[in-house]
Scaffold this active site. Structure first.
Site, PDB file in Angstrom:
ATOM      1  N   LYS A 290       0.509  -9.296  19.715  1.00  0.00           N
ATOM      2  CA  LYS A 290      -0.069  -9.644  18.414  1.00  0.00           C
ATOM      3  C   LYS A 290       0.395 -11.045  17.999  1.00  0.00           C
ATOM      4  CE  LYS A 290      -0.494  -6.150  15.326  1.00  0.00           C
ATOM      5  NZ  LYS A 290      -0.087  -5.222  14.244  1.00  0.00           N
TER       6      LYS A 290
ATOM      7  N   ARG B  31      -7.654   4.669  10.669  1.00  0.00           N
ATOM      8  CA  ARG B  31      -6.590   5.621  10.353  1.00  0.00           C
ATOM      9  C   ARG B  31      -7.129   6.696   9.396  1.00  0.00           C
ATOM     10  NH1 ARG B  31      -1.876   1.385   8.815  1.00  0.00           N
ATOM     11  NH2 ARG B  31      -3.672   0.308   7.940  1.00  0.00           N
TER      12      ARG B  31
ATOM     13  N   LYS C  91       3.170   1.949  -7.654  1.00  0.00           N
ATOM     14  CA  LYS C  91       2.287   1.955  -6.486  1.00  0.00           C
ATOM     15  C   LYS C  91       1.829   3.380  -6.148  1.00  0.00           C
ATOM     16  CE  LYS C  91       0.082   0.889  -2.940  1.00  0.00           C
ATOM     17  NZ  LYS C  91      -1.133   0.102  -2.915  1.00  0.00           N
TER      18      LYS C  91
ATOM     19  N   GLU D  92       2.143  -3.826  -3.230  1.00  0.00           N
ATOM     20  CA  GLU D  92       0.870  -4.504  -2.974  1.00  0.00           C
ATOM     21  C   GLU D  92      -0.290  -3.562  -3.307  1.00  0.00           C
ATOM     22  OE1 GLU D  92       0.052  -7.683  -1.947  1.00  0.00           O
ATOM     23  OE2 GLU D  92      -1.897  -6.824  -2.467  1.00  0.00           O
ATOM     24  N   PHE D  93      -1.337  -4.122  -3.923  1.00  0.00           N
ATOM     25  CA  PHE D  93      -2.469  -3.287  -4.355  1.00  0.00           C
ATOM     26  C   PHE D  93      -3.787  -3.675  -3.687  1.00  0.00           C
ATOM     27  CE2 PHE D  93       0.709  -3.458  -7.711  1.00  0.00           C
ATOM     28  CZ  PHE D  93       0.943  -2.114  -7.945  1.00  0.00           C
TER      29      PHE D  93
ATOM     30  N   CYS E 244      -3.716   4.683   3.762  1.00  0.00           N
ATOM     31  CA  CYS E 244      -2.940   4.679   2.514  1.00  0.00           C
ATOM     32  C   CYS E 244      -3.140   5.881   1.610  1.00  0.00           C
ATOM     33  CB  CYS E 244      -3.181   3.372   1.785  1.00  0.00           C
ATOM     34  SG  CYS E 244      -2.451   2.006   2.724  1.00  0.00           S
TER      35      CYS E 244
ATOM     36  N   PHE F 200     -14.994   4.103  -8.278  1.00  0.00           N
ATOM     37  CA  PHE F 200     -14.319   5.221  -7.605  1.00  0.00           C
ATOM     38  C   PHE F 200     -14.870   6.576  -8.027  1.00  0.00           C
ATOM     39  CE2 PHE F 200     -10.856   4.211  -4.677  1.00  0.00           C
ATOM     40  CZ  PHE F 200     -11.111   2.849  -4.599  1.00  0.00           C
TER      41      PHE F 200
ATOM     42  N   ARG G 261      -7.100  -4.064  -1.379  1.00  0.00           N
ATOM     43  CA  ARG G 261      -8.000  -3.123  -0.685  1.00  0.00           C
ATOM     44  C   ARG G 261      -8.451  -3.764   0.616  1.00  0.00           C
ATOM     45  NH1 ARG G 261     -12.561  -3.771  -4.840  1.00  0.00           N
ATOM     46  NH2 ARG G 261     -11.557  -5.794  -4.760  1.00  0.00           N
TER      47      ARG G 261
ATOM     48  N   ASN H  15      -2.212   4.726  -6.436  1.00  0.00           N
ATOM     49  CA  ASN H  15      -2.994   5.341  -5.357  1.00  0.00           C
ATOM     50  C   ASN H  15      -3.298   6.805  -5.646  1.00  0.00           C
ATOM     51  OD1 ASN H  15      -3.300   3.007  -3.968  1.00  0.00           O
ATOM     52  ND2 ASN H  15      -2.098   3.589  -2.172  1.00  0.00           N
TER      53      ASN H  15
HETATM   54  N1  LIG Z   1      -3.301  -1.700   4.713  1.00  0.00           N
HETATM   55  C1  LIG Z   1      -3.410  -1.964   3.434  1.00  0.00           C
HETATM   56  O1  LIG Z   1      -4.496  -2.275   2.962  1.00  0.00           O
HETATM   57  C2  LIG Z   1      -2.237  -1.859   2.506  1.00  0.00           C
HETATM   58  C3  LIG Z   1      -1.030  -1.374   2.929  1.00  0.00           C
HETATM   59  N2  LIG Z   1       0.003  -1.187   2.045  1.00  0.00           N
HETATM   60  C4  LIG Z   1       1.284  -0.708   2.521  1.00  0.00           C
HETATM   61  O2  LIG Z   1       1.843  -1.768   3.292  1.00  0.00           O
HETATM   62  C5  LIG Z   1       2.599  -1.262   4.377  1.00  0.00           C
HETATM   63  C6  LIG Z   1       2.061  -1.837   5.683  1.00  0.00           C
HETATM   64  O3  LIG Z   1       0.768  -1.329   5.888  1.00  0.00           O
HETATM   65  P1  LIG Z   1      -0.180  -1.846   7.056  1.00  0.00           P
HETATM   66  O4  LIG Z   1      -0.119  -3.323   7.117  1.00  0.00           O
HETATM   67  O5  LIG Z   1      -1.480  -1.189   6.862  1.00  0.00           O
HETATM   68  O6  LIG Z   1       0.583  -1.233   8.335  1.00  0.00           O
HETATM   69  P2  LIG Z   1       0.425  -1.667   9.861  1.00  0.00           P
HETATM   70  O7  LIG Z   1       0.883  -0.499  10.655  1.00  0.00           O
HETATM   71  O8  LIG Z   1      -0.915  -2.262  10.079  1.00  0.00           O
HETATM   72  O9  LIG Z   1       1.499  -2.868  10.019  1.00  0.00           O
HETATM   73  C7  LIG Z   1       2.855  -2.701  10.258  1.00  0.00           C
HETATM   74  C8  LIG Z   1       3.314  -3.810  11.215  1.00  0.00           C
HETATM   75  O10 LIG Z   1       4.743  -3.780  11.326  1.00  0.00           O
HETATM   76  C9  LIG Z   1       5.107  -4.004  12.681  1.00  0.00           C
HETATM   77  N3  LIG Z   1       6.452  -3.466  12.904  1.00  0.00           N
HETATM   78  C10 LIG Z   1       6.833  -2.175  13.139  1.00  0.00           C
HETATM   79  N4  LIG Z   1       8.157  -2.100  13.262  1.00  0.00           N
HETATM   80  C11 LIG Z   1       8.644  -3.351  13.100  1.00  0.00           C
HETATM   81  C12 LIG Z   1       9.948  -3.915  13.105  1.00  0.00           C
HETATM   82  N5  LIG Z   1      11.023  -3.154  13.287  1.00  0.00           N
HETATM   83  N6  LIG Z   1      10.079  -5.243  12.911  1.00  0.00           N
HETATM   84  C13 LIG Z   1       8.990  -6.036  12.711  1.00  0.00           C
HETATM   85  N7  LIG Z   1       7.731  -5.553  12.695  1.00  0.00           N
HETATM   86  C14 LIG Z   1       7.556  -4.227  12.887  1.00  0.00           C
HETATM   87  C15 LIG Z   1       4.030  -3.299  13.469  1.00  0.00           C
HETATM   88  O11 LIG Z   1       3.970  -3.795  14.805  1.00  0.00           O
HETATM   89  C16 LIG Z   1       2.774  -3.647  12.635  1.00  0.00           C
HETATM   90  O12 LIG Z   1       2.195  -4.851  13.074  1.00  0.00           O
HETATM   91  C17 LIG Z   1       2.525   0.251   4.247  1.00  0.00           C
HETATM   92  O13 LIG Z   1       3.616   0.691   3.511  1.00  0.00           O
HETATM   93  C18 LIG Z   1       1.250   0.475   3.464  1.00  0.00           C
HETATM   94  O14 LIG Z   1       1.259   1.695   2.769  1.00  0.00           O
HETATM   95  C19 LIG Z   1      -0.124  -1.525   0.723  1.00  0.00           C
HETATM   96  C20 LIG Z   1      -1.289  -2.030   0.246  1.00  0.00           C
HETATM   97  C21 LIG Z   1      -2.444  -2.264   1.099  1.00  0.00           C
HETATM   98  O1  LIG Z   2      -2.270   1.212  -0.732  1.00  0.00           O
HETATM   99  C1  LIG Z   2      -3.226   0.776  -0.113  1.00  0.00           C
HETATM  100  O2  LIG Z   2      -3.203   0.523   1.087  1.00  0.00           O
HETATM  101  C2  LIG Z   2      -4.515   0.529  -0.784  1.00  0.00           C
HETATM  102  O3  LIG Z   2      -5.260   1.783  -0.805  1.00  0.00           O
HETATM  103  C3  LIG Z   2      -6.555   1.682  -1.360  1.00  0.00           C
HETATM  104  O4  LIG Z   2      -7.342   0.728  -0.654  1.00  0.00           O
HETATM  105  P1  LIG Z   2      -8.090   1.046   0.726  1.00  0.00           P
HETATM  106  O5  LIG Z   2      -7.425   2.201   1.380  1.00  0.00           O
HETATM  107  O6  LIG Z   2      -8.193  -0.248   1.444  1.00  0.00           O
HETATM  108  O7  LIG Z   2      -9.578   1.446   0.371  1.00  0.00           O
HETATM  109  P2  LIG Z   2     -10.332   2.056  -0.900  1.00  0.00           P
HETATM  110  O8  LIG Z   2     -11.407   1.145  -1.290  1.00  0.00           O
HETATM  111  O9  LIG Z   2      -9.383   2.503  -1.945  1.00  0.00           O
HETATM  112  O10 LIG Z   2     -11.008   3.352  -0.255  1.00  0.00           O
HETATM  113  C4  LIG Z   2     -10.204   4.423   0.201  1.00  0.00           C
HETATM  114  C5  LIG Z   2     -11.074   5.567   0.680  1.00  0.00           C
HETATM  115  O11 LIG Z   2     -11.721   6.198  -0.423  1.00  0.00           O
HETATM  116  C6  LIG Z   2     -13.102   6.328  -0.168  1.00  0.00           C
HETATM  117  N1  LIG Z   2     -13.813   6.241  -1.469  1.00  0.00           N
HETATM  118  C7  LIG Z   2     -13.607   5.182  -2.299  1.00  0.00           C
HETATM  119  C8  LIG Z   2     -14.245   5.124  -3.505  1.00  0.00           C
HETATM  120  C9  LIG Z   2     -15.117   6.153  -3.913  1.00  0.00           C
HETATM  121  O12 LIG Z   2     -15.711   6.142  -5.002  1.00  0.00           O
HETATM  122  N2  LIG Z   2     -15.309   7.192  -3.069  1.00  0.00           N
HETATM  123  C10 LIG Z   2     -14.676   7.267  -1.856  1.00  0.00           C
HETATM  124  O13 LIG Z   2     -14.864   8.260  -1.107  1.00  0.00           O
HETATM  125  C11 LIG Z   2     -13.435   5.189   0.787  1.00  0.00           C
HETATM  126  O14 LIG Z   2     -14.583   5.480   1.537  1.00  0.00           O
HETATM  127  C12 LIG Z   2     -12.192   5.153   1.647  1.00  0.00           C
HETATM  128  O15 LIG Z   2     -12.260   6.125   2.690  1.00  0.00           O
HETATM  129  C13 LIG Z   2      -6.440   1.195  -2.803  1.00  0.00           C
HETATM  130  O16 LIG Z   2      -7.746   1.032  -3.351  1.00  0.00           O
HETATM  131  C14 LIG Z   2      -5.697  -0.146  -2.860  1.00  0.00           C
HETATM  132  O17 LIG Z   2      -5.534  -0.544  -4.211  1.00  0.00           O
HETATM  133  C15 LIG Z   2      -4.327   0.038  -2.200  1.00  0.00           C
HETATM  134  O18 LIG Z   2      -3.603  -1.170  -2.170  1.00  0.00           O
END
Ligand SMILES: NC(=O)C1=CN([C@@H]2O[C@H](COP(=O)(O)OP(=O)(O)OC[C@H]3O[C@@H](n4cnc5c(N)ncnc54)[C@H](O)[C@@H]3O)[C@@H](O)[C@H]2O)C=CC1
Ligand SMILES: O=C(O)[C@H]1O[C@H](OP(=O)(O)OP(=O)(O)OC[C@H]2O[C@@H](n3ccc(=O)[nH]c3=O)[C@H](O)[C@@H]2O)[C@H](O)[C@@H](O)[C@@H]1O
Length: 439
Positions: free
Chosen positions: A39, A336, A210, A156-157, A266, A255, A159, A214
């Site tokens: 990566k 996921r 947070k 972080e919030f 998430c 929503f 989407r 969610n």
């Molecule tokens: N995906 C999203 O839209 C959002 C995610 N979050 C939160 O943010 C966090 C991260 O989520 P994602 O980015 O989706 O997860 P992800 O699984 O995509 O990313 C995690 C990254 O950390 C790396 N990693 C694992 N162990 C490590 C280590 N020991 N040192 C350095 N890197 C390491 C992995 O290789 C991976 O690239 C979670 O807690 C999630 O709930 C919050 C808001 C939005």
């Molecule tokens: O903690 C996180 O990672 C994030 O989780 C969600 O964001 P995300 O998972 O990217 O996507 P959403 O737009 O929230 O949708 C989540 C799921 O709900 C479903 N959904 C959404 C809205 C709706 O009206 N109905 C519905 O079934 C979507 O299809 C999707 O499967 C939150 O919206 C973000 O604010 C937050 O930061």
């Protein structure tokens, strides 16, 4: 003129890459770190390993300008950064519904021994309340600079699909801090974003905001899906019901899209982790409704399979089934806990001959569900299909011409899992149209 900070972003997944590229975009010097060397190699070439609208351009711009680099070396990160953002994954544990915070522990353990001068470590991951306090102790114990190191929690919030916009123009910023200097540093880092409502609070409240946000979003979706179940029993129409609710400003229309429910990395894991943590704290009763939120959500997946079964006259065994969508939502390659793939898999387990198409999530889907059938276009997936299910509302699918698309299927049966198609147009083209929560 804003101050330029030297920032590291530890963990370059969906959140970390976005945060790193956006921080470079607004002028900071950024070093991203991950243990996944492939990566890191890709990112250093300016190649984005995920699908996220607009992020490829920011990544390239950051890399070309030299303001954005990536490494696998914790020593390099410690030497470079004055502020270290933790963007590690916190998935559901395999042995319980609680969150697995071991990636955060591992990152702290790898970083701390190199921290020989004062710096700020900022958690962005979604964590069980109490984690910041625990990591703070771990950090101070292991770092040579000891309590010259500050920790802050800054959830972080964003989407997926709107990650860049949500990072550059967030609705709010939440800072869980213990010192004025931590608050000052974070305010300076985010100053280029403009005047964003900012809530400054303690660690526990920042972590809880947070989980609460969610949980509220998941509850809103399950609420409308519960109404869909009642509509199904009473021959009501949940789409009209949601529209009527939406005009009430106290409820709001966002929503409230009924369908096969929420998935992703998430909402599902976060409501389970929140419940598990509340139980540990002796406050389990307060969140018992979140179990119901989860159950309503999972029931909707079964209902979509049931509708497909009804359309083909009772059994899906041996029937050709087209599945449009694999990602958990449109404009993302994230699969996921994808409702679409869970449904495709359940149909295959019943003997259905499934063919899945998605514009960007097929590679990820193939890795997670190698035995499902896959196609290279919606029409290829639908060749001679007895039933078609729309499970992720990509605009390509919503815009399909029901007449033309109907020419490739064996039977014009469609389940609209997202209430995204026009029942009038599809029925007019001779389709048996079924949707969740609608007559
Ligand atoms: N995906 C999203 O839209 C959002 C995610 N979050 C939160 O943010 C966090 C991260 O989520 P994602 O980015 O989706 O997860 P992800 O699984 O995509 O990313 C995690 C990254 O950390 C790396 N990693 C694992 N162990 C490590 C280590 N020991 N040192 C350095 N890197 C390491 C992995 O290789 C991976 O690239 C979670 O807690 C999630 O709930 C919050 C808001 C939005
Ligand atoms: O903690 C996180 O990672 C994030 O989780 C969600 O964001 P995300 O998972 O990217 O996507 P959403 O737009 O929230 O949708 C989540 C799921 O709900 C479903 N959904 C959404 C809205 C709706 O009206 N109905 C519905 O079934 C979507 O299809 C999707 O499967 C939150 O919206 C973000 O604010 C937050 O930061």
């Amino acid at each position: 003129m804003h101050t330029r900070n030297r920032i590291t972003v530890i963990g370059t997944g969906y959140l970390g890459i976005t945060h790193a590229a956006c921080m470079a975009e607004v002028g900071h010097e950024v070093l991203g770190l991950d243990i996944d060397a492939d990566k890191i190699r890709q990112l250093n070439h300016g190649e984005l390993p995920i699908h996220e609208n607009g992020l490829d351009e920011l990544l390239r711009r950051g890399v070309v300008s030299g303001r954005l680099r990536f490494t696998t070396s914790f020593q390099e990160a410690a030497e470079f950064g004055d502020v270290h953002f933790l963007c590690l994954g916190t998935p559901q544990r395999t042995d319980s519904s609680a969150a697995d915070t071991s990636q955060l522990d591992a990152a702290i353990d790898a970083l701390a021994p190199h921290l020989t001068r004062a710096c700020l470590v900022v958690g962005k991951s979604t964590v069980p309340v109490g984690t910041a306090e625990r990591l703070n102790r771990r950090l101070i114990e292991r770092a040579p600079a000891g309590d010259a190191i500050n920790l802050a929690w800054n959830p972080e919030f964003l989407r997926e699909g709107f990650a860049v916009k949500d990072t550059l123009s967030p609705d709010r910023i939440v800072l869980g801090v213990r010192t004025e200097s931590a608050e000052r540093t974070l305010r300076a880092i985010y100053a280029p974003l403009g005047d964003i409502p900012t809530v400054v609070t303690d660690f526990a409240t920042a972590e809880l905001v947070k989980a609460a946000a969610n949980s509220f979003l998941a509850t809103k979706i399950s609420y409308i899906n519960a109404m869909a179940e009642v509509c199904e029993a009473a021959q009501g129409d949940v789409v009209a019901l949601a529209e009527a609710l939406s005009y009430d400003g106290r409820i709001g229309g966002r929503f409230l899209n009924a369908g096969i429910g929420f998935g992703g990395g998430c909402l599902p894991k976060d409501i389970r982790a929140f419940t598990a943590r509340a139980e540990e704290l002796g406050a389990g009763r307060a969140l018992s409704f979140l179990r119901e939120v989860d159950e309503i959500n999972i029931r909707r997946r079964s209902r979509a399979v049931e509708l497909a079964r009804e359309l083909v006259g009772g059994s899906l065994a041996g029937r050709a089934v087209a599945v449009l969508g694999a990602a958990f939502k449109p404009d993302s390659d994230d699969i996921r806990d994808s409702p679409a793939l869970a449904i495709a898999n359940a149909i295959q387990e019943e003997g259905g001959l499934v063919s899945v198409y998605d514009p960007v999530a097929l590679d990820n889907a193939r890795k997670a569900y190698p035995t499902l059938g896959y196609a290279g276009s919606p029409t290829e997936a639908a060749q001679e299909a007895h039933v078609t299910l729309l499970l992720t509302e990509w605009s390509d699918f919503v815009e399909l011409d029901p007449e033309e698309f109907g020419s490739v299927v064996a039977d014009r049966n469609v389940v609209d899992g997202r209430n995204a198609l026009s029942p009038i147009a599809w029925r007019a083209a001779g389709w048996n149209y079924r949707a969740l929560g609608r007559p």
